[in-house]
Design a protein around this motif. Structure first.
Motif, PDB file in Angstrom:
ATOM      1  N   LEU A   1     -26.177 -32.414 -29.110  1.00 14.90           N
ATOM      2  CA  LEU A   1     -26.895 -33.124 -30.181  1.00 14.90           C
ATOM      3  C   LEU A   1     -25.917 -33.679 -31.220  1.00 14.90           C
ATOM      4  CD1 LEU A   1     -29.849 -30.647 -30.893  1.00 14.90           C
ATOM      5  CD2 LEU A   1     -29.874 -32.708 -29.464  1.00 14.90           C
ATOM      6  N   PRO A   2     -25.362 -34.876 -31.005  1.00 11.48           N
ATOM      7  CA  PRO A   2     -24.416 -35.448 -31.974  1.00 11.48           C
ATOM      8  C   PRO A   2     -25.001 -35.553 -33.375  1.00 11.48           C
ATOM      9  CG  PRO A   2     -24.500 -36.782 -29.967  1.00 11.48           C
ATOM     10  CD  PRO A   2     -25.562 -35.738 -29.843  1.00 11.48           C
ATOM     11  N   ARG A   3     -26.315 -35.814 -33.465  1.00 10.89           N
ATOM     12  CA  ARG A   3     -26.971 -35.969 -34.764  1.00 10.89           C
ATOM     13  C   ARG A   3     -26.901 -34.689 -35.598  1.00 10.89           C
ATOM     14  NH1 ARG A   3     -32.155 -36.772 -36.538  1.00 10.89           N
ATOM     15  NH2 ARG A   3     -32.982 -35.418 -34.890  1.00 10.89           N
ATOM     16  N   HIS A   4     -26.767 -33.545 -34.909  1.00 14.52           N
ATOM     17  CA  HIS A   4     -26.728 -32.260 -35.605  1.00 14.52           C
ATOM     18  C   HIS A   4     -25.312 -31.696 -35.612  1.00 14.52           C
ATOM     19  CE1 HIS A   4     -31.126 -31.846 -35.937  1.00 14.52           C
ATOM     20  NE2 HIS A   4     -31.128 -32.556 -34.825  1.00 14.52           N
ATOM     21  N   SER A   5     -24.314 -32.559 -35.457  1.00 11.03           N
ATOM     22  CA  SER A   5     -22.928 -32.091 -35.375  1.00 11.03           C
ATOM     23  C   SER A   5     -22.132 -32.696 -36.526  1.00 11.03           C
ATOM     24  CB  SER A   5     -22.333 -32.512 -34.029  1.00 11.03           C
ATOM     25  OG  SER A   5     -23.150 -32.013 -32.980  1.00 11.03           O
TER      26      SER A   5
ATOM     27  N   LEU B   1     -17.755 -40.496 -38.381  1.00 11.04           N
ATOM     28  CA  LEU B   1     -16.315 -40.317 -38.168  1.00 11.04           C
ATOM     29  C   LEU B   1     -15.834 -40.844 -36.818  1.00 11.04           C
ATOM     30  CD1 LEU B   1     -16.028 -36.641 -39.488  1.00 11.04           C
ATOM     31  CD2 LEU B   1     -15.226 -38.703 -40.646  1.00 11.04           C
ATOM     32  N   ILE B   2     -16.752 -40.912 -35.849  1.00 12.75           N
ATOM     33  CA  ILE B   2     -16.352 -41.257 -34.479  1.00 12.75           C
ATOM     34  C   ILE B   2     -17.234 -42.416 -33.995  1.00 12.75           C
ATOM     35  CG2 ILE B   2     -15.990 -40.345 -32.134  1.00 12.75           C
ATOM     36  CD1 ILE B   2     -16.049 -37.520 -33.298  1.00 12.75           C
ATOM     37  N   PRO B   3     -16.630 -43.472 -33.422  1.00 13.23           N
ATOM     38  CA  PRO B   3     -17.450 -44.590 -32.925  1.00 13.23           C
ATOM     39  C   PRO B   3     -18.419 -44.134 -31.821  1.00 13.23           C
ATOM     40  CG  PRO B   3     -15.069 -45.064 -32.738  1.00 13.23           C
ATOM     41  CD  PRO B   3     -15.196 -43.655 -33.194  1.00 13.23           C
ATOM     42  N   ALA B   4     -19.559 -44.815 -31.752  1.00  9.62           N
ATOM     43  CA  ALA B   4     -20.638 -44.396 -30.843  1.00  9.62           C
ATOM     44  C   ALA B   4     -20.155 -44.241 -29.403  1.00  9.62           C
ATOM     45  CB  ALA B   4     -21.780 -45.405 -30.912  1.00  9.62           C
TER      46      ALA B   4
ATOM     47  N   ARG C   1     -17.227 -43.488 -28.271  1.00  6.69           N
ATOM     48  CA  ARG C   1     -16.372 -42.294 -28.113  1.00  6.69           C
ATOM     49  C   ARG C   1     -17.255 -41.023 -28.129  1.00  6.69           C
ATOM     50  NH1 ARG C   1     -12.910 -41.757 -25.345  1.00  6.69           N
ATOM     51  NH2 ARG C   1     -12.233 -39.873 -26.405  1.00  6.69           N
ATOM     52  N   ILE C   2     -18.309 -41.045 -28.956  1.00  6.68           N
ATOM     53  CA  ILE C   2     -19.227 -39.883 -28.962  1.00  6.68           C
ATOM     54  C   ILE C   2     -19.860 -39.750 -27.581  1.00  6.68           C
ATOM     55  CG2 ILE C   2     -21.395 -38.961 -29.891  1.00  6.68           C
ATOM     56  CD1 ILE C   2     -20.649 -40.114 -32.608  1.00  6.68           C
ATOM     57  N   GLU C   3     -20.252 -40.889 -27.016  1.00  3.83           N
ATOM     58  CA  GLU C   3     -20.861 -40.885 -25.682  1.00  3.83           C
ATOM     59  C   GLU C   3     -19.903 -40.258 -24.656  1.00  3.83           C
ATOM     60  OE1 GLU C   3     -23.681 -40.813 -23.576  1.00  3.83           O
ATOM     61  OE2 GLU C   3     -24.116 -41.369 -25.644  1.00  3.83           O
ATOM     62  N   ALA C   4     -18.617 -40.632 -24.753  1.00  2.15           N
ATOM     63  CA  ALA C   4     -17.617 -40.107 -23.813  1.00  2.15           C
ATOM     64  C   ALA C   4     -17.422 -38.595 -24.013  1.00  2.15           C
ATOM     65  CB  ALA C   4     -16.284 -40.840 -24.009  1.00  2.15           C
ATOM     66  N   ILE C   5     -17.468 -38.155 -25.272  1.00  5.43           N
ATOM     67  CA  ILE C   5     -17.297 -36.716 -25.561  1.00  5.43           C
ATOM     68  C   ILE C   5     -18.504 -35.919 -25.045  1.00  5.43           C
ATOM     69  CG2 ILE C   5     -17.202 -35.026 -27.455  1.00  5.43           C
ATOM     70  CD1 ILE C   5     -15.538 -37.127 -29.023  1.00  5.43           C
ATOM     71  N   VAL C   6     -19.681 -36.485 -25.215  1.00  2.00           N
ATOM     72  CA  VAL C   6     -20.901 -35.841 -24.703  1.00  2.00           C
ATOM     73  C   VAL C   6     -20.789 -35.689 -23.187  1.00  2.00           C
ATOM     74  CG1 VAL C   6     -23.363 -36.263 -24.258  1.00  2.00           C
ATOM     75  CG2 VAL C   6     -22.453 -36.502 -26.580  1.00  2.00           C
ATOM     76  N   ASP C   7     -20.331 -36.743 -22.523  1.00  5.23           N
ATOM     77  CA  ASP C   7     -20.210 -36.713 -21.064  1.00  5.23           C
ATOM     78  C   ASP C   7     -19.171 -35.667 -20.636  1.00  5.23           C
ATOM     79  OD1 ASP C   7     -20.901 -37.879 -18.491  1.00  5.23           O
ATOM     80  OD2 ASP C   7     -18.794 -38.530 -18.463  1.00  5.23           O
TER      81      ASP C   7
END
Ligand code: TXD
Length: 309
Positions: free
Chosen positions: A180-184, A194-197, A199-205
């Protein structure tokens, strides 16, 4: 305080070391392989004078010394090989879980059960069925590990101290897990600032595939340092009544619109075990992902029931 750890392999032995060296509890290590638990326990006991802790550590193949345990951590089971999914372990590890919980129930019927063996959400279900204990006392570790992976990757991306990152990963311990990026956040700052969308997607994956990444690198066996740290945190929170709110695999009873299904959600862990299931406000998409993850777990539970008809 006393903790029994079943399975003296990579995760079990590392848990024993962390729990003993942090002086959280005395540890009894048990494994089906003759000499494995006794040998590792003796080795760890001989580190005590150097490390400077007073926890007693012993090991064996017998379940009788588990008597009087406050918590039993169950790591006994096969780990994944490259290319395997966690669900591929169901038949073997479901049987091992049944045997282990039956043995534990003879000697430590009141001990809380903390499941670790995969497929995690399903072995937690099996442990509850076999032990007959309430949901407060039978739960599983997966979310703390998945969340720690997410936090570590966020810290690497931002270049900050990993401890500054708080995050949440819900759902089953598998590809359907729900970060849950929204709660991080990093020190309270939402990571979305702080992190472009992309890159967040890549971190989630990468988080979703975090276990497989390590299985692929090791080629034999799966992750154990971070899993053992996660178990030690949960055990410490309970035995020291610290009341950390940690993602925990627990039977839901209507929370998140889910009933009688085992899945990872935030829970307050204190001396009574799972003292509260915390309900987070989820967006429609997040809730749909959590429900899909729960449906996947339920499918594997049904497969287990069919195997045992
Ligand atoms: O997040 C999570 N929940 C996980 C789960 C993170 C990491 C590992 N995860 C799972 O834990 C993994 O997929 C496996 O199912 C278990 C244990 O992993 P580990 O890496 O510790 O496996 P090992 O090193 O093979 O150790 C397993 C031990 C080994 O010593 C066996 O002899 C023992 O389990 N074993 C038994 N002990 C007692 N009784 C029985 N029946 C038994 N069968 C095997």
């Amino acid at each position: 305080m006393k903790v029994t750890i079943v399975g003296a392999g990579n995760v079990g032995a590392t848990c024993a070391q962390r729990i003993a060296e942090a002086s959280i509890a005395d540890v009894y290590l048990v494994d089906v392989v003759d000499g494995l638990a006794a040998g590792k326990a003796l080795d760890m006991a001989q580190a005590a004078p150097i490390v400077g802790h007073g926890s007693r550590i012993s090991g064996g193949t017998d379940y009788a010394p588990a008597e009087g345990s406050d918590i039993v951590v169950i790591t006994a089971g096969l780990p994944r090989k490259p290319g395997m999914s966690r669900d591929d372990l169901l038949a073997a590890n479901g049987k091992i879980t049944t045997e282990v919980v039956t043995n534990i129930t003879k000697y430590a019927p009141k001990a809380m059960l903390l499941m670790v063996a995969n497929p995690l959400d399903v072995t937690t279900y099996i442990a509850q069925q076999v032990s007959g204990q309430p949901r407060e006392r039978v739960f599983g570790m997966a979310g703390v590990l998945d969340t720690a992976r997410f936090r570590a990757f966020i810290a690497m991306e931002v270049g900050c101290a990993p401890g500054d990152v708080t995050a949440m990963v819900l759902g089953g311990h598998g590809d359907s897990m729900v970060p849950l990026p929204r709660h991080s956040t990093v020190s309270g700052i939402p990571i979305t600032q702080l992190i472009p969308a992309e890159r967040i997607e890549a971190i989630v994956d990468r988080t979703r595939k975090g276990g497989a990444e390590i299985v692929g690198l090791l080629k034999q066996g799966s992750a154990f340092y971070a899993p053992a740290a996660a178990v030690a945190q949960m055990v410490g929170s309970i035995l020291r009544d610290e009341k950390h709110i940690l993602p925990t695999c627990v039977q839901l009873k209507g929370e998140y619109g889910l009933d009688d299904v085992f899945v990872g959600v935030p829970a307050r862990l204190g001396s009574a075990g799972v003292e509260q299931v915390v309900q987070v406000d989820l967006s429609e998409d997040e809730l749909a992902d959590l429900q899909a993850s729960a449906a996947h777990v339920q499918g594997t539970v049904e497969a287990w029931k069919t195997m045992n008809q």
